[in-house]
Design an enzyme around this catalytic site. Structure first.
Site, short mmCIF file in Angstrom:
data_model
loop_
_atom_site.label_atom_id
_atom_site.label_comp_id
_atom_site.label_asym_id
_atom_site.label_seq_id
_atom_site.Cartn_x
_atom_site.Cartn_y
_atom_site.Cartn_z
N CYS A 111 16.85 -28.86 37.48
CA CYS A 111 16.10 -27.83 36.75
C CYS A 111 16.41 -27.83 35.26
CB CYS A 111 16.42 -26.44 37.31
SG CYS A 111 16.14 -26.20 39.07
N HIS B 43 15.51 -19.70 38.42
CA HIS B 43 14.55 -20.41 39.28
C HIS B 43 14.83 -20.05 40.73
CE1 HIS B 43 12.02 -23.27 41.19
NE2 HIS B 43 12.99 -24.11 41.53
N HIS C 3 13.27 -19.92 44.98
CA HIS C 3 12.34 -20.42 45.99
C HIS C 3 11.87 -19.26 46.86
CE1 HIS C 3 14.03 -24.82 45.82
NE2 HIS C 3 13.48 -24.43 44.69
N GLU D 99 3.14 -0.71 40.13
CA GLU D 99 4.23 -0.01 39.45
C GLU D 99 5.27 -0.97 38.87
OE1 GLU D 99 6.39 3.33 38.05
OE2 GLU D 99 4.33 3.12 38.79
N HIS E 279 6.22 -24.07 45.93
CA HIS E 279 7.60 -24.37 45.53
C HIS E 279 8.39 -23.10 45.22
CE1 HIS E 279 10.35 -27.07 42.83
NE2 HIS E 279 10.96 -25.96 43.14
#
Length: 226
Positions: A95, A112, A114, A147, A204
């Site tokens: 990443c 990041h 998943h 909200e 992903h």
């Protein structure tokens, strides 16, 4: 990414030793444990990176995120893109170039995950676009009257947060077999949607960033599909 010589790497071990729970090496571990508990980073997936001054702290690849320790953290020199700390028993995060894309745009932290909800959103957008005959043009998740979006900024350089009646737009990019190959698509999405603090990756997960750790965490937790 380049790697500094071994002596520099050993000398940099002091960069991950601190009693401060908000030190990046400690904070990444805490965040990853929390995200694991939410089901966002299971099976070694996902990652977190924090910038502090000239250094980028990055969670390793291939490690159970709930078990990460400060000694497992990689450190990159931001200016030279050179690793100044690279634990020999771990792999650098794939990443990393995507985290750097966020830091290049002023972020202080990039997350990041998943998240299954994020993945599901990309599938629903894909399905709805196909049914409407807009598969090639529907590259964005949009939502309003929610909200949670009130905790998301209106955009970089803009004052205030989104309101209940505002429309949140999150671009979607296609997945690739290798994580680092997402970089150009992520950067293009950032350019095309300059107000976004998140990019969905179809089938992903999602990348979310903020000006600092607190804001990135808040935006990740407040973001509706999480």
């Amino acid at each position: 990414m380049a790697v500094a010589d071994e002596s520099i790497s050993k000398d940099s071990d002091n960069l991950v030793v601190s009693d401060d729970p908000l030190h990046p090496a400690n904070h990444i571990c805490t965040l990853c444990r929390g995200f694991y508990a939410l089901g966002w980073v299971t099976g070694t997936g996902g990652g977190t990176s924090i910038r502090r001054g000239p250094h980028i702290y990055i969670a390793p690849s291939g490690v159970q995120k709930e078990l990460i320790q400060p000694r497992d953290i990689f450190i990159l020199d931001y200016a030279s893109r050179t690793y100044i700390r690279k634990p020999p028993v771990h792999k650098p995060s794939a990443c990393t170039p995507l985290f750097l894309a966020a830091f290049d745009r002023g972020a202080g932290c990039c997350i990041h995950t998943h998240s299954q909800a994020a993945v599901l959103v990309t599938l629903l957008v894909e399905r709805d676009a196909a049914m409407a005959g807009k598969l090639d043009t529907q590259r964005c998740f949009e939502i309003e009257k929610m909200e949670q979006i009130k905790g998301i900024p209106k955009g970089r350089g803009k004052e205030g947060m989104l309101g209940y009646y505002d429309r949140l737009k999150v671009p979607i990019i296609d997945n690739t077999p290798h994580e680092e190959d997402l970089t150009s698509s992520l950067e293009a999405a950032m350019e095309n949607y300059p107000d976004t603090y998140a990019v969905l990756v179809r089938r992903h997960g999602v990348y979310v960033w903020g000006d600092d750790v607190q804001k990135a965490k808040t935006q990740a937790e407040r973001w509706p599909p999480q």
